[in-house]
Design an enzyme around this catalytic site. Structure first.
Site, PDB file in Angstrom:
ATOM      1  N   LYS A 201     -15.548  -2.116   3.770  1.00 37.80           N
ATOM      2  CA  LYS A 201     -14.909  -2.767   2.387  1.00 37.80           C
ATOM      3  C   LYS A 201     -15.378  -4.213   1.594  1.00 37.80           C
ATOM      4  O   LYS A 201     -16.344  -3.977   1.868  1.00 37.80           O
ATOM      5  CB  LYS A 201     -13.905  -3.773   2.387  1.00 37.80           C
ATOM      6  CG  LYS A 201     -12.195  -3.564   3.248  1.00 37.80           C
ATOM      7  CD  LYS A 201     -11.308  -4.351   3.572  1.00 37.80           C
ATOM      8  CE  LYS A 201      -9.751  -4.173   3.992  1.00 37.80           C
ATOM      9  NZ  LYS A 201      -9.485  -5.319   4.682  1.00 37.80           N
TER      10      LYS A 201
ATOM     11  N   GLU B  76       0.956  -1.083   0.054  1.00 40.52           N
ATOM     12  CA  GLU B  76       0.645   0.397   0.017  1.00 40.52           C
ATOM     13  C   GLU B  76       0.847   1.817  -0.079  1.00 40.52           C
ATOM     14  O   GLU B  76       0.266   2.377   0.353  1.00 40.52           O
ATOM     15  CB  GLU B  76      -0.782   0.081   1.534  1.00 40.52           C
ATOM     16  CG  GLU B  76      -1.805  -1.431   1.232  1.00 40.52           C
ATOM     17  CD  GLU B  76      -3.034  -1.675   2.193  1.00 40.52           C
ATOM     18  OE1 GLU B  76      -3.162   0.346   2.615  1.00 40.52           O
ATOM     19  OE2 GLU B  76      -3.728  -1.977   2.439  1.00 40.52           O
TER      20      GLU B  76
HETATM   21  P1  PGA Z   1      -6.154  -5.841   2.161  1.00 37.74           P
HETATM   22  O1  PGA Z   1      -5.725  -4.514   3.235  1.00 37.74           O
HETATM   23  O2  PGA Z   1      -6.693  -5.360   1.269  1.00 37.74           O
HETATM   24  O3  PGA Z   1      -4.790  -7.044   1.489  1.00 37.74           O
HETATM   25  O4  PGA Z   1      -6.780  -7.476   3.233  1.00 37.74           O
HETATM   26  C1  PGA Z   1      -5.912  -4.516   4.316  1.00 37.74           C
HETATM   27  C2  PGA Z   1      -6.487  -4.583   5.656  1.00 37.74           C
HETATM   28  O5  PGA Z   1      -6.897  -5.330   5.937  1.00 37.74           O
HETATM   29  O6  PGA Z   1      -7.228  -3.015   6.057  1.00 37.74           O
HETATM   30 ZN    ZN Z   2      -7.172  -4.008   7.731  1.00 43.09          ZN
END
Ligand code: PGA
Ligand code: ZN
Length: 428
Positions: free
Chosen positions: A336, A204
């Site tokens: 998400k 990221e």
């Molecule tokens: P991921 O990481 O998109 O790899 O799940 C983001 C998070 O865990 O918040």
């Molecule tokens: Zn997370």
């Protein structure tokens, strides 16, 4: 404003892995676009991301089956529907899939369509996406949590904790919070160079330095905040994503830095101790997604002002959020869209979170695209917080920059609570 045709293509995410882009073409030459992200530390209760699994094609990660589903069954179902009826389209998609976790058509197929329908509807109305999604009620620019150091599954477990993030507590505006982050991110980079610890950047965009222990990174975060001229604990606080499901084998939590096994209660002691010794305002997935009872015990031990966030625990799923609320498992929910698979269910998860007095945090994935949907979603729902990774790399900056534009669009209507958002945390 009817859907005339639906197209889908394979594009690539920020790790270079295949992902889905969907175009929904409606009357008057309007085209809505949806592009889906992809996680690495995915929760096991997430909706399923459909991959072809042929090792000769993109190591099994190609998405031609998901694309074929959009071009076939899904297009057939939704052509002729009105793009403004998001809920009806999403419900039909859920029904067509027919599984609990969208595993038949693939959540990547379904979400790409759902996002493209929302985008088309906003264009049909001649409105910005946040205005459309929020029915004109969204005016709160979110407080960012921005990654300075990455670890865990995003950096080959260089350190165990996945995200060491910065929260600019006293910033008076969204733009000032970015300025503070810039200062700290750059100061951290300078310090790492001076200390000979620079190794690269994590998925990221946060630094991926060589540190011997997780504690050393926490010390470093405090050092970087001070080096940038801010007061740790007052101007800036630390937020952690432990992503503890990745550390848990059903019995023990294991750290490599330094190597040690912890029972749930020992791991709780560690988190409580960190929150006492460091200026930590938020901990995400401090425990595993199956260790429900331990979450309640942690909440009883932590200072009431610390935000406890469930990501893998809740997977943006209303049923799991309800269970967490009943059990006092946390006080915040990471949101998400691709964990659940439709725009309608994502907004419902945010509403449920807020109705119960908990805080929603809209989040990107570690594999992102240039899509800016989540920036609009955060403002539309007045979520109050957003987490997009670091302050570098195009796929991350696309979201931070879009929020600047949204702020400009809101003009004097724009609200910003900043660090005061944490005053809303329910006292237990
Ligand atoms: P991921 O990481 O998109 O790899 O799940 C983001 C998070 O865990 O918040
Ligand atoms: Zn997370």
């Amino acid at each position: 404003m009817k859907i005339r045709s639906v197209e889908a293509f394979q594009i690539y995410d920020s790790r270079g892995n295949p992902t889905v882009e969907c175009l929904v073409n409606a009357d008057s030459g309007i085209t809505g676009v949806g592009r889906v992200p992809s996680g690495a530390s995915t929760g096991r209760y997430e909706a399923l991301e459909l991959r072809d699994g042929d090792p000769r094609r993109f190591r099994g990660l190609s998405v031609s089956t998901a694309i074929a589903h959009i071009q076939g069954e899904i297009a057939e179902l939704i052509v002729g529907h009105d793009v403004r009826d998001q809920r009806a389209v999403d419900l039909r998609l859920i029904e067509l899939d027919g599984t609990q976790n969208k595993s038949r058509l693939g959540a990547n197929a379904i979400l790409a369509v759902s996002m493209a329908v929302a985008d088309a509807a906003s264009k049909a109305a001649g409105k910005a996406l946040y205005e459309h999604l929020g029915n004109g009620h969204g005016d709160l620019l979110p407080l960012p949590e921005i990654q300075i150091v990455g670890g865990g599954a995003h950096a080959h477990r260089q350190v165990d904790v996945q995200d060491f993030l910065l929260v600019a507590m006293n910033a008076a505006s969204y733009e000032e919070s970015l300025k503070v982050t810039y200062d700290v991110y750059r100061a951290a980079g300078d310090l790492l160079l001076q200390q000979g610890r620079t190794a690269g950047v994590a998925d990221e965009g946060g630094y991926w330095p060589s540190f011997e222990t997780n504690d050393a990174v926490l010390d470093f975060m405090v050092e970087a905040i001070a080096a940038a001229g801010y007061a740790p604990g007052r101007d800036c606080m630390i937020s952690l994503d432990i992503a503890a499901s990745d550390l848990y084998d059903g019995e023990y939590y294991s750290f490599l830095a330094p190597e040690r096994r912890y029972t749930s209660d020992e791991f709780i002691d560690l988190i409580v101790d960190w929150c006492r010794r460091y200026p930590i305002i938020s901990v995400e997935d401090p425990l595993a997604d199956s260790d429900w009872a331990a979450w309640t015990r942690l909440g009883d031990r932590l200072d009431a002002r610390v935000q406890i966030v469930g990501d893998d625990l809740f997977t943006t799923n209303e049923r799991r959020i309800r269970k967490g609320i009943d059990r006092h498992s946390a006080n915040a929910v990471l949101i998400k869209p691709n964990q659940i698979g439709t725009v309608t269910e994502t907004i419902a998860a945010i509403e449920l979170t807020r109705e119960c007095g908990w805080l929603p945090i809209v989040s990107a994935r570690s594999g992102e695209t240039e899509d800016t949907f989540i920036a609009h979603l955060a403002v539309a729902t007045n979520a109050g917080q957003i987490k997009v990774g670091s302050f570098s790399r195009g796929e991350r900056m696309a979201k931070w920059n879009e929020l600047i534009r949204i702020g400009r669009g809101l003009g004097r209507r724009a609200q910003f609570e900043g660090g005061r958002i944490f005053e809303r945390i329910l006292r237990r």
